[in-house]
Write a protein that holds these residues in place. Structure first.
Motif, PDB file in Angstrom:
ATOM      1  N   ILE A  31       0.861  -1.186   0.000  1.00  0.00           N
ATOM      2  CA  ILE A  31       0.000   0.000   0.000  1.00  0.00           C
ATOM      3  C   ILE A  31       0.896   1.233   0.000  1.00  0.00           C
ATOM      4  O   ILE A  31       1.608   1.491   0.970  1.00  0.00           O
ATOM      5  N   GLY A  32       0.877   1.949  -1.114  1.00  0.00           N
ATOM      6  CA  GLY A  32       1.761   3.111  -1.246  1.00  0.00           C
ATOM      7  C   GLY A  32       3.214   2.690  -1.033  1.00  0.00           C
ATOM      8  O   GLY A  32       3.612   1.621  -1.463  1.00  0.00           O
ATOM      9  N   ARG A  33       3.963   3.526  -0.339  1.00  0.00           N
ATOM     10  CA  ARG A  33       5.372   3.184  -0.139  1.00  0.00           C
ATOM     11  C   ARG A  33       5.634   2.626   1.258  1.00  0.00           C
ATOM     12  O   ARG A  33       6.769   2.418   1.650  1.00  0.00           O
ATOM     13  N   ALA A  34       4.532   2.405   1.995  1.00  0.00           N
ATOM     14  CA  ALA A  34       4.681   1.963   3.385  1.00  0.00           C
ATOM     15  C   ALA A  34       5.368   0.602   3.482  1.00  0.00           C
ATOM     16  O   ALA A  34       4.977  -0.347   2.817  1.00  0.00           O
ATOM     17  N   ALA A  35       6.409   0.543   4.296  1.00  0.00           N
ATOM     18  CA  ALA A  35       7.100  -0.733   4.591  1.00  0.00           C
ATOM     19  C   ALA A  35       7.404  -1.545   3.336  1.00  0.00           C
ATOM     20  O   ALA A  35       7.179  -2.756   3.293  1.00  0.00           O
ATOM     21  N   GLY A  36       7.960  -0.871   2.341  1.00  0.00           N
ATOM     22  CA  GLY A  36       8.208  -1.515   1.038  1.00  0.00           C
ATOM     23  C   GLY A  36       9.058  -2.775   1.104  1.00  0.00           C
ATOM     24  O   GLY A  36       8.818  -3.730   0.361  1.00  0.00           O
ATOM     25  N   THR A  37      10.035  -2.784   1.994  1.00  0.00           N
ATOM     26  CA  THR A  37      10.907  -3.961   2.088  1.00  0.00           C
ATOM     27  C   THR A  37      10.147  -5.145   2.683  1.00  0.00           C
ATOM     28  O   THR A  37      10.324  -6.290   2.264  1.00  0.00           O
ATOM     29  N   ILE A  38       9.262  -4.832   3.631  1.00  0.00           N
ATOM     30  CA  ILE A  38       8.534  -5.907   4.314  1.00  0.00           C
ATOM     31  C   ILE A  38       7.407  -6.461   3.434  1.00  0.00           C
ATOM     32  O   ILE A  38       7.184  -7.677   3.394  1.00  0.00           O
ATOM     33  N   THR A  39       6.729  -5.568   2.701  1.00  0.00           N
ATOM     34  CA  THR A  39       5.649  -6.088   1.843  1.00  0.00           C
ATOM     35  C   THR A  39       6.235  -6.958   0.724  1.00  0.00           C
ATOM     36  O   THR A  39       5.618  -7.936   0.303  1.00  0.00           O
ATOM     37  N   ALA A  40       7.449  -6.619   0.282  1.00  0.00           N
ATOM     38  CA  ALA A  40       8.123  -7.474  -0.713  1.00  0.00           C
ATOM     39  C   ALA A  40       8.423  -8.835  -0.093  1.00  0.00           C
ATOM     40  O   ALA A  40       8.200  -9.888  -0.708  1.00  0.00           O
ATOM     41  N   ALA A  41       8.910  -8.814   1.154  1.00  0.00           N
ATOM     42  CA  ALA A  41       9.211 -10.066   1.857  1.00  0.00           C
ATOM     43  C   ALA A  41       7.931 -10.866   2.095  1.00  0.00           C
ATOM     44  O   ALA A  41       7.935 -12.103   2.052  1.00  0.00           O
ATOM     45  N   ALA A  42       6.816 -10.150   2.339  1.00  0.00           N
ATOM     46  CA  ALA A  42       5.533 -10.827   2.572  1.00  0.00           C
ATOM     47  C   ALA A  42       5.136 -11.629   1.333  1.00  0.00           C
ATOM     48  O   ALA A  42       4.608 -12.739   1.422  1.00  0.00           O
ATOM     49  N   PHE A  43       5.420 -11.062   0.169  1.00  0.00           N
ATOM     50  CA  PHE A  43       5.133 -11.755  -1.087  1.00  0.00           C
ATOM     51  C   PHE A  43       5.945 -13.056  -1.162  1.00  0.00           C
ATOM     52  O   PHE A  43       5.427 -14.113  -1.520  1.00  0.00           O
ATOM     53  N   LEU A  44       7.218 -12.969  -0.780  1.00  0.00           N
ATOM     54  CA  LEU A  44       8.076 -14.163  -0.800  1.00  0.00           C
ATOM     55  C   LEU A  44       7.591 -15.198   0.212  1.00  0.00           C
ATOM     56  O   LEU A  44       7.610 -16.401  -0.047  1.00  0.00           O
ATOM     57  N   ARG A  45       7.170 -14.703   1.371  1.00  0.00           N
ATOM     58  CA  ARG A  45       6.699 -15.600   2.440  1.00  0.00           C
ATOM     59  C   ARG A  45       5.556 -16.484   1.933  1.00  0.00           C
ATOM     60  O   ARG A  45       5.433 -17.639   2.331  1.00  0.00           O
ATOM     61  N   ASN A  46       4.734 -15.929   1.060  1.00  0.00           N
ATOM     62  CA  ASN A  46       3.600 -16.662   0.493  1.00  0.00           C
ATOM     63  C   ASN A  46       4.029 -17.782  -0.446  1.00  0.00           C
ATOM     64  O   ASN A  46       3.218 -18.614  -0.835  1.00  0.00           O
ATOM     65  N   ALA A  47       5.300 -17.775  -0.852  1.00  0.00           N
ATOM     66  CA  ALA A  47       5.769 -18.767  -1.816  1.00  0.00           C
ATOM     67  C   ALA A  47       6.239 -20.043  -1.128  1.00  0.00           C
ATOM     68  O   ALA A  47       6.435 -21.064  -1.774  1.00  0.00           O
ATOM     69  N   ILE A  48       6.462 -19.986   0.190  1.00  0.00           N
ATOM     70  CA  ILE A  48       6.897 -21.201   0.898  1.00  0.00           C
ATOM     71  C   ILE A  48       5.860 -21.580   1.949  1.00  0.00           C
ATOM     72  O   ILE A  48       5.100 -20.743   2.420  1.00  0.00           O
ATOM     73  N   ARG A  49       5.873 -22.852   2.333  1.00  0.00           N
ATOM     74  CA  ARG A  49       4.923 -23.319   3.354  1.00  0.00           C
ATOM     75  C   ARG A  49       5.509 -23.063   4.739  1.00  0.00           C
ATOM     76  O   ARG A  49       5.285 -22.018   5.315  1.00  0.00           O
ATOM     77  N   ASP A  50       6.317 -24.020   5.219  1.00  0.00           N
ATOM     78  CA  ASP A  50       6.780 -23.882   6.597  1.00  0.00           C
ATOM     79  C   ASP A  50       8.277 -24.151   6.762  1.00  0.00           C
ATOM     80  O   ASP A  50       8.763 -24.315   7.859  1.00  0.00           O
ATOM     81  N   THR A  51       9.002 -24.233   5.670  1.00  0.00           N
ATOM     82  CA  THR A  51      10.437 -24.437   5.753  1.00  0.00           C
ATOM     83  C   THR A  51      11.087 -23.220   6.408  1.00  0.00           C
ATOM     84  O   THR A  51      10.702 -22.091   6.111  1.00  0.00           O
ATOM     85  N   PRO A  52      12.061 -23.453   7.327  1.00  0.00           N
ATOM     86  CA  PRO A  52      12.810 -22.311   7.873  1.00  0.00           C
ATOM     87  C   PRO A  52      13.410 -21.498   6.722  1.00  0.00           C
ATOM     88  O   PRO A  52      14.047 -22.064   5.830  1.00  0.00           O
ATOM     89  N   TRP A  53      13.164 -20.201   6.761  1.00  0.00           N
ATOM     90  CA  TRP A  53      13.526 -19.348   5.617  1.00  0.00           C
ATOM     91  C   TRP A  53      14.077 -18.021   6.119  1.00  0.00           C
ATOM     92  O   TRP A  53      13.626 -17.498   7.130  1.00  0.00           O
TER      93      TRP A  53
END
Ligand code: BES
Ligand code: ZN
Ligand code: ZN
Length: 488
Positions: free
Chosen positions: A425-447
């Motif tokens: 949403i806008g530029r808020a927490a851009g690094t974390i929202t990008a990481a959130a997208f990656l988080r959705n790509a894995i199930r439960d493996t330590p990452w």
């Protein structure tokens, strides 16, 4: 450049330059034989005072032609980077003086850890002597050979060899990352990977455009479709003779990021040749892992594309299906890294059931705003893995800082029309929202995810260090190799 470890007393070493470390306000040069203390040396010692990174070169008429004193700073403030930093400075002086060789006396005092010291000397010297001059028709002086003098030469021989291989891994990473985008396409990267694999008996698989599409790599396919330099997914496997679960390393390799249809402004766009640094980091690590013959299973996965605008490019508004079946609404084609990484992460988890997944990416400009250009952002779903990485980072002086990732951030990338959208949403927490997208790509493996946008190459605000000359830094190579060695 050759490095040798020698058990020779400092006054017996015939050398063009004998270098010794000095602690602030002390009246001795660590390990330097007393017979070498002449009046000019004593005076220089007082004058330079052992201040951090101060150096002085004194002519000598003994077996050494010159003696160099190098300050380490206050005893209680000597960091885990001091010897690396100062050794780098010494090596650069030797190169400027056009010496063919020089010698460094390794401190043997109990306040120094022998193994850490020799590692730092080797890393500092090697990394600072590397220069990217592939495209200069007139090359600089050749790098001098180095003798490291130590009474414990036997004890440190093995560590020194390891340090050399690791430094060479980082240099390999830099040398590829520094290549211009016309000379380094996804195909070029794949060829580098094949070379490394062949030399060191690793398995290398390259998945090409058609197959990527067929197998459902929707992120890599979409981002890659706008360029005539076709996308590749590069996979390197080390070990894998045992059933032990591997550690999977993933690296973003966008060989040039124009932003695509959401075109970037022209200023500094050339720097987007460094958008392949994450992938280059993985390549350098895999090279060193195989040369060290580390008894761990490690898999390197490098999704590589060129992000270009054109008649065949993906667009804002497109909805694509990623490798794990989730759908993503594209709202900005410049947020491409997360799309190719998501495919690679899901593929890595599905095919290798790894112990851990570690990814590297020059993912967000926001990371530079948040943490600057000397600290990488990390985001993780696993405390234990994160702690191990932080421990390694302290040893190699590749600084990291954790950013949080809770469900509120996950909500920020929800789309009205697909499972996710590729920006927050806008530029808020851009690094974390990008990481959130990656988080959705894995199930439960330590990452753990490294955002290396600020640290992968030297930028205006980068702290100058002799061992980080202009250009790609190889950030992460030494860190991960330290972590992998501690896995044993
Ligand atoms: N490769 C860039 C990130 C980047 C920018 C790294 C500047 C280093 C310096 C990445 O692909 C990108 O463009 N990200 C966008 C994301 C945004 C559109 C949500 C950014 O950071 O602006
Ligand atoms: Zn981008
Ligand atoms: Zn990018």
């Amino acid at each position: 450049m050759k490095i040798s470890i020698e058990n020779v007393n400092s006054h017996e070493k015939k050398t063009e330059m004998l270098c010794g470390f000095v602690i602030e306000n002390s009246d001795n040069v660590l390990g330097l034989d007393r017979t070498l203390y002449n009046e000019p040396l004593k005076q220089s010692l007082i004058d330079m005072g052992g201040k951090f990174a101060k150096t002085v070169v004194i002519p000598s008429n003994q077996k050494a032609n010159r003696i160099l004193l190098a300050g380490l700073g206050k005893k209680e403030k000597i960091s885990s980077d001091a010897i690396r930093f100062v050794s780098g400075k010494i090596a650069q002086i030797a190169k400027e003086l056009r010496l063919k060789e020089f010698s460094i006396i390794l401190p043997s005092e109990s306040s120094f850890n022998l193994e850490s010291s020799v590692t730092q000397v080797i890393e500092g010297c090697k990394l600072s002597l590397y220069k990217f001059e592939t495209y200069k028709t007139e090359k600089g002086h050749t790098a001098p050979d180095i003798s490291i003098l130590s009474a414990d030469s036997k004890k440190i021989m093995k560590v020194a060899k390891i340090a050399e291989i690791i430094a060479d891994g980082a240099i390999f990473t830099k040398s590829i990352a520094n290549l211009p985008p016309n000379e380094c396409t996804p195909t070029t990267l794949a060829n580098f990977a094949r070379d490394v694999a062949k030399k060191n008996k690793m398995r290398c698989t390259v998945i090409a455009k058609q197959e990527l599409k067929k197998k459902g790599f929707g992120g890599i396919s979409a981002v890659g479709q706008g360029s005539k330099n076709e996308p590749k997914l590069i996979i390197l496997e080390h070990g894998r003779k045992t059933r032990e679960k591997p550690i999977v390393l993933v690296g973003k390799a966008v060989t040039f990021d124009t932003g695509g249809i959401s075109l970037k402004p022209g200023e500094k766009m050339d720097e987007m040749k460094f958008d392949k640094c994450g992938g280059c980091t993985v390549l350098g690590i895999m090279k060193a892992v195989s040369e060290l013959k580390l008894p761990v299973n490690v898999v390197g996965i490098i999704p590589s594309v060129e992000n270009m605008p054109g008649g065949e490019s993906y667009r804002p508004g497109d909805i694509i299906k990623l490798y794990n079946g989730k759908t993503a609404e594209i709202l900005n084609t410049d947020a491409e890294g997360r799309l190719i990484l998501a495919d690679a992460l899901s593929f890595g988890e599905k095919h290798y059931s790894p112990k851990a997944i570690i990814d590297f990416a020059t993912l967000t400009g926001a990371c530079i705003i948040a943490l600057g250009t000397n600290v990488a952002g990390i985001v993780s779903n696993n405390e234990k893995l994160k702690q191990k990485i932080i421990d390694a980072s302290k040893k190699t002086s590749e600084d990291v800082w954790e950013l949080p990732l809770n469900d509120d951030y996950m909500d920020m990338i929800k789309s009205d029309v697909a499972d996710m959208k590729n920006i927050g949403i806008g530029r808020a927490a851009g690094t974390i929202t990008a990481a959130a997208f990656l988080r959705n790509a894995i199930r439960d493996t330590p990452w753990i995810h490294f955002d290396i946008a600020g640290v992968a190459w030297t930028q205006v605000a980068t702290k100058e260090k002799p061992y980080n000359p202009k250009g790609a830094t190889g950030f992460g190579v030494r860190l991960i190799l330290n972590y992998l060695q501690n896995q044993l």
